[in-house]
Design a protein around this motif. Sequence first.
Motif, mmCIF file in Angstrom:
data_model
loop_
_atom_site.group_PDB
_atom_site.id
_atom_site.type_symbol
_atom_site.label_atom_id
_atom_site.label_comp_id
_atom_site.label_asym_id
_atom_site.label_seq_id
_atom_site.Cartn_x
_atom_site.Cartn_y
_atom_site.Cartn_z
ATOM 1 N N ASN A 245 0.114 5.279 -8.117
ATOM 2 C CA ASN A 245 1.196 5.541 -7.077
ATOM 3 C C ASN A 245 2.609 5.054 -7.677
ATOM 4 O O ASN A 245 3.476 5.692 -7.159
ATOM 5 N N ARG A 246 2.410 4.642 -8.944
ATOM 6 C CA ARG A 246 3.793 4.069 -9.593
ATOM 7 C C ARG A 246 3.590 4.159 -11.181
ATOM 8 O O ARG A 246 2.470 4.133 -11.543
ATOM 9 N N VAL A 247 4.672 3.438 -11.745
ATOM 10 C CA VAL A 247 4.707 3.155 -13.047
ATOM 11 C C VAL A 247 3.617 1.835 -13.102
ATOM 12 O O VAL A 247 4.170 1.013 -12.531
ATOM 13 N N VAL A 248 2.710 1.670 -14.070
ATOM 14 C CA VAL A 248 1.861 0.616 -14.339
ATOM 15 C C VAL A 248 1.967 -0.015 -15.769
ATOM 16 O O VAL A 248 1.847 0.794 -16.558
ATOM 17 N N CYS A 249 2.229 -1.230 -15.999
ATOM 18 C CA CYS A 249 1.912 -1.422 -17.218
ATOM 19 C C CYS A 249 0.655 -2.507 -17.456
ATOM 20 O O CYS A 249 0.483 -3.396 -16.613
ATOM 21 N N PHE A 250 -0.343 -2.149 -18.173
ATOM 22 C CA PHE A 250 -1.523 -2.749 -18.294
ATOM 23 C C PHE A 250 -1.622 -3.995 -19.245
ATOM 24 O O PHE A 250 -0.469 -3.941 -20.106
#
Length: 377
Positions: A245-250
Amino acid sequence: MTERTDCVVIGAGLIGLAIAHALSGRGTSCRVIERGRIAGGTTSTTFAWLNATSKLQEDYHRLNVAGMEGHRSWASRWGSDVTGHRQTGCLMWAGPDTATTLDDLERIFDHLSCLDYPCSRVGGPELADLEPRISFGHGAEGLLMPLDGWLDAPRLARHLAEDIVRQGGAIHEEAPVTGFLGTAPLLAGVVTADGPVHAETIVIAAGTGTGDIAAMALRSREALRPVGSDPGLLVEIAGAGAWLNRVVCFPEGDDELHMRPNVGGGLLMGADASDRMLSDEVRARRHLAARAQHYFARLDAADVMARTTARVGHRPMPADGRSIVGLLPGCDNVFVAVTHSGVTLAPAIGALLADEITGRPASPLLQEFRPDRFAWT
Ligand SMILES: Cc1cc2nc3c(=O)[nH]c(=O)nc-3n(C[C@H](O)[C@H](O)[C@H](O)COP(=O)(O)OP(=O)(O)OC[C@H]3O[C@@H](n4cnc5c(N)ncnc54)[C@H](O)[C@@H]3O)c2cc1C
């Protein structure tokens, strides 16, 4: 073409267009000269995460915050469908056994809070609500930065170009700048493949080409180029945009892995490791597909691999990694604007530089980002 204009802007990427747009809005007539097509440079090969989250030096953080304010203001003026602005927020997360640790998250939270950047802690159940398709694992926690988002950068570039033309300016495509009229410190215009353009002021916003064009302006064989080109590789999985749903930093520590939904329904991914696989695109696609599979456990690896494509972009990279905006040393009427994170920064750099060129007071926001911190000749 033999033309006369108040200002020539070299480069029709997001930075050049934002500057020309701001100048047009202040009553300055502008010609944008582009060697290829509008947004045909780095502006079309970028990850385009709009953020100040990953910029923790205070002065650079503040400049990025100003850029994001500019994007919000454009989106409320023209509509986010027109500007391609998606204020989805960004989620950063970690678990008890991940390379990014829970302590790292806490440090980032403290730092962003000190900078007054909106950021909230997110517990396990809320993580699953925010991103139900990610396998977070036991004990995961997150940070949510609600002002972050991403941009359809070519769309915004095209809109700015149209608006510049509506305000009486012009964009010349397929017209590389090959030289300058006059000699430093006061140049009289540019020479293009289509003929000369006379101008009072010249702005070099040519991305990775900025160093070469500045050297041309200074007519110096010994010219130094404090701007490099830092290649990066992004992988897209077609049809997988709905996974996030959004920008995700793993949580991969120094080997940052980030993903976001993209226009056209794909999932866009980038990582430091894939940047080092530029010469082997298949390996990079396999590598990122495998990493995606790790976080989206129910995926079929072969199917995912078949849906991936890769593209390489070249980041304009100042020698110290920080924006270069202002008067080119040795010239009285030539300005330079080049930066990494140019998608985030374009509205701020456009407005602040246009203020300066039109005689308004210089903003303290640009104080630490001046070209004269480098030698150019
Ligand atoms: C893989 C990758 C990931 C990125 N991720 C992000 C991110 O998440 N967030 C973010 O904010 N930024 C990100 N960036 C950086 C951002 O994309 C760039 O800073 C930005 O696009 C630069 O815009 P620009 O207008 O300076 O350059 P460009 O878009 O390259 O525009 C410069 C233009 O100048 C033209 N030009 C060059 N020489 C001449 C000449 N002689 N005559 C006429 N025209 C000329 C070129 O053709 C080009 O169109 C990323 C970049 C890459 C590659």
